[in-house]
Design a protein around this motif. Sequence first.
Motif: not given
Length: 152
Positions: A30-37, A40-50, A89-93
């Motif tokens: 769970g801890w590793l998933f939070m870091r990796a996700s 990845l979320l930063l890339v997805l969100i900033f790509g979406h915003l851009y 999943i990130h927020g729920t965890n």
Amino acid sequence: MSETTAAPELAAPRAPRNRRSTRTNYELYGWLFMRASGVLLLVLIFGHLYMNLMVGDGINAIDFAFVGGKWSSPLWQTWDLLMLWLAMIHGTNGVRTIINDYAERVGTRVVLKSALYLAFTITVVLGTLVIFTFEPCPAGADPELLASICFP
């Protein structure tokens, strides 16, 4: 006569342990998933915003036609679906961890986690349905609001 008592002998900090644990690595994963996700979320969100705010006419272009044109592409459907699922999943965890840390009674934890998982399930199911069943060219809609892909 003074008797001195010897301090208990302590193992060296780096000495191997002889403890056997029956615990799983669930919290570690769970801890590793939070870091990796998170990365990845930063890339997805900033790509979406851009793509939504900087390319083309920017925020003035965002309307039904923009979303219809965007979601007619499997790339953007997949992008937004991945962003939805990872964020949920990130927020729920994260909230699950907070509940485990601060809810003292077992019954309270069960109720809070049940509500959390129910909200997660409803949001993910409805969000997924919206992304894949979105109709960019609904019958009877005002032509000015429709995406250019609706007109051959």
